[in-house]
Design a protein around this motif. Structure first.
Motif, PDB file in Angstrom:
ATOM      1  N   ARG A   1       5.121  -0.417  11.497  1.00 31.11           N
ATOM      2  CA  ARG A   1       6.236  -0.630  10.568  1.00 31.11           C
ATOM      3  C   ARG A   1       6.802  -2.044  10.726  1.00 31.11           C
ATOM      4  NH1 ARG A   1       9.349   5.102  11.095  1.00 31.11           N
ATOM      5  NH2 ARG A   1       8.033   6.235   9.649  1.00 31.11           N
TER       6      ARG A   1
ATOM      7  N   SER B   1       4.776  -5.766   5.145  1.00 31.13           N
ATOM      8  CA  SER B   1       4.027  -5.327   3.965  1.00 31.13           C
ATOM      9  C   SER B   1       2.524  -5.482   4.139  1.00 31.13           C
ATOM     10  CB  SER B   1       4.496  -6.095   2.726  1.00 31.13           C
ATOM     11  OG  SER B   1       4.192  -7.475   2.881  1.00 31.13           O
TER      12      SER B   1
ATOM     13  N   GLN C   1       1.148  -2.195   5.149  1.00 31.30           N
ATOM     14  CA  GLN C   1       1.125  -1.220   4.061  1.00 31.30           C
ATOM     15  C   GLN C   1      -0.076  -1.449   3.163  1.00 31.30           C
ATOM     16  OE1 GLN C   1       4.984  -1.507   2.252  1.00 31.30           O
ATOM     17  NE2 GLN C   1       6.013  -0.468   3.959  1.00 31.30           N
ATOM     18  N   ASP C   2      -0.417  -2.699   2.911  1.00 28.40           N
ATOM     19  CA  ASP C   2      -1.610  -2.997   2.103  1.00 28.40           C
ATOM     20  C   ASP C   2      -2.865  -2.529   2.816  1.00 28.40           C
ATOM     21  OD1 ASP C   2       0.072  -4.141   0.255  1.00 28.40           O
ATOM     22  OD2 ASP C   2      -0.265  -6.205   0.952  1.00 28.40           O
TER      23      ASP C   2
ATOM     24  N   ALA D   1      -3.001   1.327   2.787  1.00 21.59           N
ATOM     25  CA  ALA D   1      -3.379   1.847   1.464  1.00 21.59           C
ATOM     26  C   ALA D   1      -4.873   1.668   1.238  1.00 21.59           C
ATOM     27  CB  ALA D   1      -2.574   1.158   0.376  1.00 21.59           C
TER      28      ALA D   1
END
Length: 163
Positions: free
Chosen positions: A130, A134, A137-138, A141
């Motif tokens: 965390r 970002s 997160q990419d 995903a």
């Protein structure tokens, strides 16, 4: 057991092999006896109502005798129900059942401790990811999409190989 076998609602205890069948048979037995006690109580009330009429009528002697008989029968059925309840208690709380429950409890407690440690480690790793922002997160995903595609390809291969 001989007295229990003769009760309505249960014909043979020897044919019962599983504990769940014992509990089910005992529930049927209790229900049957509760119904009998209800019917007997109604008859006793009727006999008591008859007793309120002519005191010197000969039917009253018969009614009193029947009242004593049904009272004794109700007491007997109540004692038999207590025996069934005691047998159920004995079966459910036997030393084997208690030992198995204690063993299961210790297994579950150790599994709970293992899972708590694992969750703690995963929470630490998640906090690291965390904090990555970002970019993570990419990546997550994209990795999730790869896992879904791989799973779909495996299902397709399995389906084709079964043809």
């Amino acid at each position: 057991h001989a007295a229990v076998v003769q009760l309505p609602g249960l014909t043979s205890l020897a044919a019962i092999t599983q504990e769940s069948d014992v509990v089910s048979a005992q529930c049927v037995l209790l229900s049957t006896h509760a119904q009998c006690i209800g019917e007997l109580a109604s008859e006793v009330e009727l006999l008591a109502a008859l007793g309120c009429h002519a005191v010197d009528h000969p039917i009253l002697d018969v009614a009193r005798g029947l009242e004593r008989y049904f009272g004794g029968l109700i007491d007997s059925l109540s004692l038999k129900l207590q025996i069934v309840a005691t047998e159920m208690h004995h079966t459910l709380y036997s030393s084997d059942v208690l030992q198995a429950a204690e063993r299961l409890c210790s297994i579950l407690r150790s599994r709970e401790a293992e899972l708590a440690k694992e969750q703690s480690a995963l929470d630490e790793r998640l906090a690291i990811y965390r904090d990555a922002g970002s970019e993570f997160q990419d990546i997550a995903a994209a990795y999730s999409a790869v896992l879904r595609d791989t799973s779909q390809i495996r299902r397709d291969i399995t389906r084709v190989s079964q043809l």
